[in-house]
Structures are given as C-alpha cells and as structure tokens.
Design an enzyme around this catalytic site. Structure first.
Site, PDB file in Angstrom:
ATOM      1  N   LYS A  28      49.350  36.155  40.654  1.00  0.00           N
ATOM      2  CA  LYS A  28      48.949  35.684  39.324  1.00  0.00           C
ATOM      3  C   LYS A  28      50.141  35.247  38.470  1.00  0.00           C
ATOM      4  O   LYS A  28      50.007  34.437  37.566  1.00  0.00           O
ATOM      5  CB  LYS A  28      48.178  36.777  38.573  1.00  0.00           C
ATOM      6  CG  LYS A  28      46.801  37.062  39.119  1.00  0.00           C
ATOM      7  CD  LYS A  28      45.770  36.207  38.449  1.00  0.00           C
ATOM      8  CE  LYS A  28      44.324  36.602  38.687  1.00  0.00           C
ATOM      9  NZ  LYS A  28      43.977  37.360  39.860  1.00  0.00           N
ATOM     10  N   SER A  53      41.817  42.827  32.258  1.00  0.00           N
ATOM     11  CA  SER A  53      42.286  44.207  32.396  1.00  0.00           C
ATOM     12  C   SER A  53      43.131  44.298  33.655  1.00  0.00           C
ATOM     13  O   SER A  53      43.658  45.330  33.995  1.00  0.00           O
ATOM     14  CB  SER A  53      41.089  45.150  32.479  1.00  0.00           C
ATOM     15  OG  SER A  53      40.205  44.684  33.467  1.00  0.00           O
ATOM     16  N   GLU A 179      35.433  36.264  50.347  1.00  0.00           N
ATOM     17  CA  GLU A 179      34.902  37.059  49.237  1.00  0.00           C
ATOM     18  C   GLU A 179      34.375  38.400  49.720  1.00  0.00           C
ATOM     19  O   GLU A 179      34.018  38.543  50.894  1.00  0.00           O
ATOM     20  CB  GLU A 179      33.664  36.348  48.669  1.00  0.00           C
ATOM     21  CG  GLU A 179      33.939  35.266  47.700  1.00  0.00           C
ATOM     22  CD  GLU A 179      32.625  34.693  47.204  1.00  0.00           C
ATOM     23  OE1 GLU A 179      32.541  34.437  46.015  1.00  0.00           O
ATOM     24  OE2 GLU A 179      31.690  34.516  48.002  1.00  0.00           O
ATOM     25  N   GLY A 183      29.643  40.392  46.523  1.00  0.00           N
ATOM     26  CA  GLY A 183      29.793  39.393  45.450  1.00  0.00           C
ATOM     27  C   GLY A 183      30.025  38.019  46.028  1.00  0.00           C
ATOM     28  O   GLY A 183      31.086  37.444  45.858  1.00  0.00           O
ATOM     29  N   ASP A 185      29.014  35.029  45.346  1.00  0.00           N
ATOM     30  CA  ASP A 185      28.626  33.877  44.514  1.00  0.00           C
ATOM     31  C   ASP A 185      29.351  32.602  44.943  1.00  0.00           C
ATOM     32  O   ASP A 185      28.798  31.516  44.898  1.00  0.00           O
ATOM     33  CB  ASP A 185      28.923  34.157  43.038  1.00  0.00           C
ATOM     34  CG  ASP A 185      30.398  34.403  42.799  1.00  0.00           C
ATOM     35  OD1 ASP A 185      30.877  35.488  43.184  1.00  0.00           O
ATOM     36  OD2 ASP A 185      31.083  33.508  42.272  1.00  0.00           O
ATOM     37  N   SER A 279      47.191  38.780  48.613  1.00  0.00           N
ATOM     38  CA  SER A 279      47.289  38.341  47.212  1.00  0.00           C
ATOM     39  C   SER A 279      47.953  39.310  46.246  1.00  0.00           C
ATOM     40  O   SER A 279      48.466  38.893  45.209  1.00  0.00           O
ATOM     41  CB  SER A 279      45.899  37.970  46.694  1.00  0.00           C
ATOM     42  OG  SER A 279      45.027  39.084  46.784  1.00  0.00           O
TER      43      SER A 279
HETATM   44  C1  PLP Z   1      42.980  37.460  40.680  1.00  0.00           C
HETATM   45  C2  PLP Z   1      43.133  37.982  42.038  1.00  0.00           C
HETATM   46  C3  PLP Z   1      42.418  37.434  43.126  1.00  0.00           C
HETATM   47  C4  PLP Z   1      41.410  36.321  42.958  1.00  0.00           C
HETATM   48  O1  PLP Z   1      42.024  35.126  42.530  1.00  0.00           O
HETATM   49  P1  PLP Z   1      41.174  33.943  41.890  1.00  0.00           P
HETATM   50  O2  PLP Z   1      42.176  32.904  41.518  1.00  0.00           O
HETATM   51  O3  PLP Z   1      40.443  34.500  40.692  1.00  0.00           O
HETATM   52  O4  PLP Z   1      40.204  33.485  42.927  1.00  0.00           O
HETATM   53  C5  PLP Z   1      42.669  37.938  44.387  1.00  0.00           C
HETATM   54  N1  PLP Z   1      43.551  38.946  44.598  1.00  0.00           N
HETATM   55  C6  PLP Z   1      44.254  39.497  43.589  1.00  0.00           C
HETATM   56  C7  PLP Z   1      45.203  40.583  43.894  1.00  0.00           C
HETATM   57  C8  PLP Z   1      44.069  39.033  42.267  1.00  0.00           C
HETATM   58  O5  PLP Z   1      44.762  39.594  41.272  1.00  0.00           O
END
Ligand code: PLP
Length: 300
Positions: A28, A53, A179, A183, A185, A279
């Site tokens: 992020k 959050s 996903e 969830g 969607d 991620s």
């Molecule tokens: C926000 C987040 C996601 C999902 O990312 P999007 O851009 O909302 O699809 C996946 N893994 C982590 C660790 C995140 O913080």
C-alpha cells in the site's frame, strides 16, 4: 524470493514478490506515495485525508511524513491499538468514529471540505493503481517474462496495477486475481460484467473484506485480467504456515491469497514461470500464533 520446495512440488519456477518486506509492511505504500507525489504544491500544502483501519492508513501517514505533508486518518474508535499507535507514530492526526453509528466516508468528506484536504482513496484512483503496479513491474524486470502472475484482490488497486505492468512488460502473461471464497464479489463482477456489491464477508483475510471493486480498477480488470479465483480460509492458514516454516516469513492472511491459489493449481503450472505477489505482513503476533495453531477447518 524463491523456494526449491515449491518449485519441486509444482514442477514450475515460482517467483515471490515479497511486499511483507516493504516499508510499513505492505504494498500500500507504493500507491499512497505515488498519489501524494502527484499532488500539486497547493494541494500538498493543505494536506491529505484517508479513511482506513488497515494498511492504507499507515501508507498514507508514512508517505505524507516523507513528503513533508500533513495527514489526517479517520479510524474506527475500536481499531486495534497497535494500528492506531503506528499511524500516530508516523505523524498522522487521527480522527475516530463509531463504526456502528457513523459513516466514515461522510466524516472524511466533511473534514476534507471544511479543511481543504485531498481525499486519498485506498484503490479507486488512477495514481494509486499506478503506484501499486510497480510491485509487478519490479518483479518482471528482475526475473524476466512470466507465463502467469497471481495477485490478491480486495478493491482491485493492486490487481489492476499489476495487470497494466504485465501487459506492458510481459504481454503474453496471464494475470489472475485471487479473493477469499466468502467474499467473491470480484469474481462475480468479473464474470457478469458489472460491479457486484456484497455484505461484509466473513474471512480471516481482513485486507480483502471490501464490499465491491472500485470503478477504475474494474475497467482495467475486466479488460486485462484472465480470471478471478477464490480460496478458502483454511488454505490461507496453510499458506501462512508454509511461509513461516519453509521460507521464514511472517505473512498476513490476505497476503497468502495468491500463493494459496498457486498451490491449488498444482500440476497445471508444470513447466511454467509463475509470479506471486505476497501483499503484506502486518498481523499481530498473537493473532498469527492463534491462526497457525488451529487445526485445519477451524479458521477463525
Ligand atoms: C489492501 C490490501 C490488499 C488488497 O488490495 P486492493 O488494492 O484493495 O485489491 C491485499 N493485501 C494486503 C496486505 C492489503 O493491505
């Protein structure tokens, strides 16, 4: 990172892009930093506001501090103390709200109007998507072309950015969004061709508890992504255990989505070069320990 065990199990070459080692612990930071860097001097001087959050809050707070900007974060008053402290430590001004009685978007928009702050959304923004795409860009530049790329999916910023990067640098690469089963969607939206909205999904993947895809991400995903897959919570826990035990990494549940789908694909991947975006790694150690110690099937 690579794992001989994973490569041997799948008969494939698997490359992990480990955003659990990114600053503030998740990808992020890329989107937030890019979006803030793209603001003009006047907007920078007024400051930014975000509602979250989770990892987006810390990403905006840290990016603002590095760029010398003021940031305000709207967080639920019952958000984990560690998250609030971490966000405050990055210099953000925190505004709390009651998540059962108040609407955070409305609060953020009111504050934005009153104080002239720029709202930085977590995924539904072109500059955020472009920033998130730099993880896949770096991966492909480092390891070369891929046959497949697996990316976790919440609101779609990371998947949309990854798909754009893959299209530019590895045009034959198939890109998959992943996903939580509870969830799906994004899968419904992808397959029906219009954005589907769901209730808060019951899953341990808290970073993917989004209710619907963003509009910008959806347009890119429907055009450039091959398919959207789902995985169960027990499969996420199995992934967390594997990362910890075999690769010595702490990965948060949401960060295991893409890898869980790769493991489920099994022999389908034989002979292929596969990219996996891990991620993020932000999970309280107590929660991590509780999750990995539960027998399969009792995910919560
Ligand atoms: C926000 C987040 C996601 C999902 O990312 P999007 O851009 O909302 O699809 C996946 N893994 C982590 C660790 C995140 O913080």
């Amino acid at each position: 990172m690579t794992s001989r065990t994973v490569d041997a199990q799948l008969g494939a070459e698997v490359y992990f892009k480990c955003e659990n080692f990114q600053r503030m612990g998740a990808f992020k930071f890329r989107g937030a930093f890019n979006a803030l860097s793209c603001l003009d001097a006047e907007a920078r001087a007024r400051g930014v506001i975000a509602f979250s959050s989770g990892n987006h809050a810390q990403a905006v707070a840290l990016s603002a501090r590095l760029l010398g900007m003021a940031s305000t974060i709207v967080m639920p008053e019952d958000a984990p103390l560690t998250k609030m402290e971490a966000t405050r430590a990055y210099g953000a001004h925190i505004v709390t709200y009651n998540r059962y009685r108040e609407d955070r978007e409305e609060i953020a928009r009111r504050l934005a109007t009153e104080r002239g702050l720029c709202v930085i959304p977590p995924y539904d923004h072109p500059d955020v998507i472009a920033g998130q795409g730099t993880a896949a860009m770096e991966l492909i530049k480092e390891v070369g072309s891929l046959d497949r790329l697996y990316v976790c999916l919440g609101g779609g910023g990371l998947l949309a950015g990854s798909a754009l990067a893959a299209k530019a640098l590895a045009p034959r690469c198939k890109v998959y969004g992943v996903e939580p089963q509870a969830g799906n969607d994004g899968q419904q939206s992808f397959r029906t061709g219009s954005i589907v909205r769901i209730k808060v999904p019951d899953t341990i993947a808290d970073g993917a508890q989004t209710l619907s895809l963003g509009r910008y991400p959806f347009e890119i995903i429907r055009r450039d992504v091959t398919d959207v897959l789902t995985v169960s919570d027990p499969a996420l826990i199995a992934g967390m255990r594997f990362f910890a035990e075999r690769m010595k990494m702490i990965v948060e549940p949401t960060g295991c989505l893409a890898f869980a789908a790769v493991r489920a694909a099994g022999q389908q991947l034989a002979g292929q070069r596969v990219g996996v975006i891990v991620s993020g790694g932000n999970v309280d150690l107590e929660r991590f320990a509780a999750l990995i110690s539960k027998p399969a099937g009792q995910a919560r």
